[in-house]
Design an enzyme around this catalytic site. Sequence first.
Site, PDB file in Angstrom:
ATOM      1  CG  ASP A 107      -1.954   1.064   1.233  1.00  0.00           C
ATOM      2  OD1 ASP A 107      -2.051   1.803   0.230  1.00  0.00           O
ATOM      3  OD2 ASP A 107      -2.675   1.191   2.235  1.00  0.00           O
ATOM      4  CG  ASP A 335      -4.520   3.810  -3.577  1.00  0.00           C
ATOM      5  OD1 ASP A 335      -3.720   3.052  -3.000  1.00  0.00           O
ATOM      6  OD2 ASP A 335      -5.755   3.713  -3.468  1.00  0.00           O
TER       7      ASP A 335
END
Length: 462
Positions: A107, A335
Site C-alpha cells: 500500500d 494509490d
Amino acid sequence: MNAVVLLLLLALAALPASCAPPRSFRLELASVDASAADAANLTEHELLRRAIQRSRYRLAGIGMARGEAASARKAVVAETPIMPAGGEYLVKLGIGTPPYKFTAAIDTASDLIWTQCQPCTGCYHQVDPMFNPRVSSTYAALPCSSDTCDELDVHRCGHDDDESCQYTYTYSGNATTEGTLAVDKLVIGEDAFRGVAFGCSTSSTGGAPPPQASGVVGLGRGPLSLVSQLSVRRFAYCLPPPASRIPGKLVLGADADAARNATNRIAVPMRRDPRYPSYYYLNLDGLLIGDRTMSLPPTTTTTATATAPAPAPTPSPNATAVAVGDANRYGMIIDIASTITFLEASLYDELVNDLEVEIRLPRGTGSSLGLDLCFILPDGVAFDRVYVPAVALAFDGRWLRLDKARLFAEDRESGMMCLMVGRAEAGSVSILGNFQQQNMQVLYNLRRGRVTFVQSPCGALR
C-alpha cells in the site's frame, strides 16, 4: 525476557537499516486474484469487475476536503482517507526467528507494517496460518514510552505491569486495526533485517485486506513504513493489467531505476499536503482531452500552473524536479491498491463532458462492470478500432499522457466500453489508480523528491 536482551532489541530497532549496506531487493507482485482459489476459473471480465468493486469499497468515506489541517499531528498520520480493504498486489515476506512466511498487501497510501497475530480476538479470515509471536526468539514488544510508539497518534500502555505499546491505526470509514507495536526480524528474499517495527494485530474492524493477505506493508512516506525503516531512497514498480495473472515487479534500493533509454518519460515533483504528510502527493493543475485543455485556476498554495499546449509535450529526461511547497487544492495521490482512478467532482464532470463531445457514440447504462461513463459499441466494430482521444494529466506543468488502453475497458457482457475513472467528492483530492499505471514503470526518488513515469514495458525493469 531479561532487561539486557530487551534493551539490545530496542537498540537494534532504532537502527534496522542504517547498518545495512546499500543494496537492492526485488519482490514479485502477485495479483490478489491470482492466488485466490475461487478466482482460478474466472474470466478477465470477472477479474476486472472484482477489482473495480474493491476500488469502490476502498474509496468509501474518503471526505478528504473536509479534513482538518494536520500541522499539529505527528509524522505518521494514523487516519488515512482510504479503506484498508482492497490490496490489489501481494508480496511474500518472512518475520521472526525462525522466519514465519506471510503474504501481505502492499500500500503506497499508508505506513504501518502489520500482520495478524495469535491470540486474536477479532481477526478477519486469512488463508495463511497466523503468526505466533511466542515462538519467535527475536520478537519484543515496544514499550509505550519509546520514540517509535510515539510516532503513532493513537496508542496507550498495556494493562497492569505490561507497559507495551498498544496501538490503534485508523483508516477512513472507521476501519481500524489494533494490537501491539513490536520489533522483530524481517526477511526479504535471502536478506534479513533485525529490529523492524511492525503491528502485531489482534483485532481488525470496519474493513480488511483480502483473505489471501495476512496483513499490510505500508510503503508511504512516514517513519514506520517499509521504505523508511530500511532507509530506502529509491523504489520502483511495474504493474500488469488488473485482470492479468502475470506478476508485476517491485524493486527497493539503489538498483531501482526506470529505463534510461526510454524517450517517453516525465519526472514530477512530489508535494506535501500538511493534512496527509505520508502520501505521495502530486499537484494536478490541468487536463487535456484531445485538443481540449482545461487549465485549473491557480491557488495560493501552489507554485506552478498549467499551460495549454496542443499536444501533450514530454519534458526532457534530464528535467529537474524540486519537491518544495505545499500541495494545491486539486492534488492527486498515487494509490497502487486502487484499480480505477478517482477525480475530484468538478474535474470528473469536465472530463465526462469533453469525452462525450469527442467520442461520437451513444451513452450506455447498466454496465456489468459497475462503471459510470460507458459508450455503446457499434455492431461489428471491435473495441480496439473505436476512436478515443488521448487524455493527459498535468502535474506542475508536466503532462502524463494516457492512451485508450489506460482509460477504457471493454464491458463485453453489456456491449460497451467504459471509462476506468470514477467521481470523488466535490473538493476532494484525486486518486491515481493502478489501471492508469499498468505496463508503466513508476520510479520514486525519495532523496530528490520526485516520481518518474516511464512508458516502458515491465520486462525492462530489472
